[in-house]
Write a protein that holds these residues in place. Structure first.
Motif, PDB file in Angstrom:
ATOM      1  N   THR A 262       0.714  -1.302   0.169  1.00  0.00           N
ATOM      2  CA  THR A 262       0.002  -0.035   0.161  1.00  0.00           C
ATOM      3  C   THR A 262       0.793   1.134  -0.054  1.00  0.00           C
ATOM      4  O   THR A 262       2.155   1.198   0.259  1.00  0.00           O
ATOM      5  CB  THR A 262      -0.613  -0.067   1.275  1.00  0.00           C
ATOM      6  N   GLN A 265       2.375   1.849   3.190  1.00  0.00           N
ATOM      7  CA  GLN A 265       3.625   0.922   3.667  1.00  0.00           C
ATOM      8  C   GLN A 265       5.008   1.286   2.684  1.00  0.00           C
ATOM      9  O   GLN A 265       5.897   1.132   3.203  1.00  0.00           O
ATOM     10  CB  GLN A 265       3.299  -0.643   3.062  1.00  0.00           C
ATOM     11  N   THR A 291      -0.219   0.995  14.685  1.00  0.00           N
ATOM     12  CA  THR A 291      -0.511   0.681  13.338  1.00  0.00           C
ATOM     13  C   THR A 291       0.744   0.373  12.456  1.00  0.00           C
ATOM     14  O   THR A 291       0.964  -0.148  11.671  1.00  0.00           O
ATOM     15  CB  THR A 291      -1.552   1.593  12.623  1.00  0.00           C
ATOM     16  N   CYS A 292       1.617   1.404  12.744  1.00  0.00           N
ATOM     17  CA  CYS A 292       2.846   1.325  12.142  1.00  0.00           C
ATOM     18  C   CYS A 292       3.700   0.146  12.058  1.00  0.00           C
ATOM     19  O   CYS A 292       4.163  -0.455  11.219  1.00  0.00           O
ATOM     20  CB  CYS A 292       3.879   2.632  12.719  1.00  0.00           C
ATOM     21  N   SER A 294       2.285  -2.626  12.849  1.00  0.00           N
ATOM     22  CA  SER A 294       1.596  -3.616  12.277  1.00  0.00           C
ATOM     23  C   SER A 294       1.894  -3.699  10.628  1.00  0.00           C
ATOM     24  O   SER A 294       2.165  -4.893   9.901  1.00  0.00           O
ATOM     25  CB  SER A 294       0.135  -3.478  12.126  1.00  0.00           C
ATOM     26  N   HIS A 295       2.226  -2.598  10.090  1.00  0.00           N
ATOM     27  CA  HIS A 295       2.565  -2.250   8.671  1.00  0.00           C
ATOM     28  C   HIS A 295       4.079  -2.903   8.312  1.00  0.00           C
ATOM     29  O   HIS A 295       4.333  -3.635   7.584  1.00  0.00           O
ATOM     30  CB  HIS A 295       2.573  -0.979   8.229  1.00  0.00           C
ATOM     31  N   LYS A 298       4.035  -6.536   8.273  1.00  0.00           N
ATOM     32  CA  LYS A 298       3.556  -7.026   7.058  1.00  0.00           C
ATOM     33  C   LYS A 298       4.862  -6.944   5.826  1.00  0.00           C
ATOM     34  O   LYS A 298       4.912  -7.632   5.070  1.00  0.00           O
ATOM     35  CB  LYS A 298       2.334  -6.289   6.362  1.00  0.00           C
TER      36      LYS A 298
END
Length: 334
Positions: A262, A265, A291-292, A294-295, A298
């Motif tokens: 994304t 990302q 959230t950061c 989590s990215h 990924k």
């Protein structure tokens, strides 16, 4: 009782001479002396230094010559006036250069607004009279749920007066249900929205004549700016941000064909490659640290990274971001 009334009759300031005192002083100047006992009704003569004890005779007082008395009494006043003149000159030197900032408007060209209520009141005041355009740049990736209704009302008020709106958010705002709900209630003909990668500080401009910017990190103090040159400069800044931002309806491009990264990302990868730690990356992108991370997880999974050090190398080699803007090396730990 009589003594108390006499004191009240002759009570006055330390630099004042009562009628009784003036009469006794005049008699003393003419005669050359005055009985100390006669000064009971005019203590101001002694307090002001207009009479002095007779050498060798404590029952009598000699008057000080009027010219000498006047010089003595004026000395503290002269000193005080001099201090005030110096203060006035210092204030003039400090504030006169700011006069060039003031516009022809009787109000100040730059007004400090203290407190959330004062800021909201000023924004409502401008919303009620705007007739052409409202430009806003909003940091972060969401709008408070409890403030969405007010935002819709404000937008409709401005639109009802003929104004058109432009908003700049950050990329993560595309995934905010609150912002999407807000946009669903405003016609695209009246509101254009674009998103940008990194955080932009809050900026609101009405009719290209008045702008609002934060004056403190907690945004509880703001500046209302009416100076034409400053407003024009802020408009130029806004137009640069707008030109670089991506229209909300336009998909964000991926960095590498076939790679499922994304835009958020991609931004995280670039900022990590520049050496920023997690909380700084999150702040710049207007997302939470959770959230950061989590990215980042990924990214590590997609690239097959086994550690932060390995991730830094893979980011530089993967083509997610321009390799010249990153450094081959470890990605900082949080």
């Amino acid at each position: 009782m009589a003594i108390h009334e006499a004191k009240q009759a002759h009570s006055h300031g330390p630099r004042e001479l009562c009628a009784t005192g003036l009469r006794l002083y005049e008699e003393a100047v003419v005669v050359g002396r005055v009985a100390r006992a006669g000064l009971a009704d005019a203590p101001c003569l002694i307090d002001m230094g207009l009479v002095r004890p007779e050498p060798g005779d404590a029952d009598w007082m000699r008057p000080v010559q009027p010219s000498a008395a006047l010089a003595h009494l004026l000395q503290p006043l002269t000193r005080e006036l001099d201090e005030r003149i110096q203060l006035a000159a210092a204030l003039s030197r400090s504030l006169t250069p700011l006069a060039s900032v003031a516009s022809a408007d009787p109000d100040l060209a730059i007004t400090v607004l203290e407190g959330k209520s004062a800021i909201e009141a000023a924004l409502l005041e401008e919303t009620a009279v705007v007739s052409h355009q409202v430009l806003t740049a909003q940091p972060g990736s969401d709008r408070p749920q409890n403030g969405m209704a007010r935002g819709v009302d404000n937008a409709r008020t401005a639109i009802g007066r003929g104004a058109r709106l432009r908003h700049i958010y950050q990329h993560p705002a595309r995934y905010s249900t609150t912002i999407r709900d807000y946009l669903d209630q405003i016609s695209p003909e009246d509101l254009q929205v674009r998103t940008t990668e990194q955080t932009v500080e809050r900026l609101i401009i009405f009719d290209r004549t008045v702008a609002f910017i934060p004056a403190a990190p907690d945004r509880r103090t703001a500046l209302r700016i009416r100076h034409p040159a400053l407003v024009a400069y802020l408009i130029q800044v806004y137009e640069v941000l707008w030109a670089q931002a991506t229209p909300f309806a336009q998909p964000l491009p991926t960095a590498t064909p076939g790679a499922r990264f994304t835009a958020v990302q991609q931004s995280i990868a670039r900022l990590l490659g520049e050496g920023h730690v997690d909380d700084v990356v999150a702040r710049k992108l207007g997302i939470s640290v959770r959230t950061c991370r989590s990215h980042i997880a990924k990214l590590m999974q997609a690239l097959g990274a086994t550690s932060r050090t390995h991730l830094g190398v893979l980011i530089a080699r993967s083509g997610i971001v321009d390799a010249t803007s990153t450094r081959e090396g470890p990605v900082p730990e949080s």
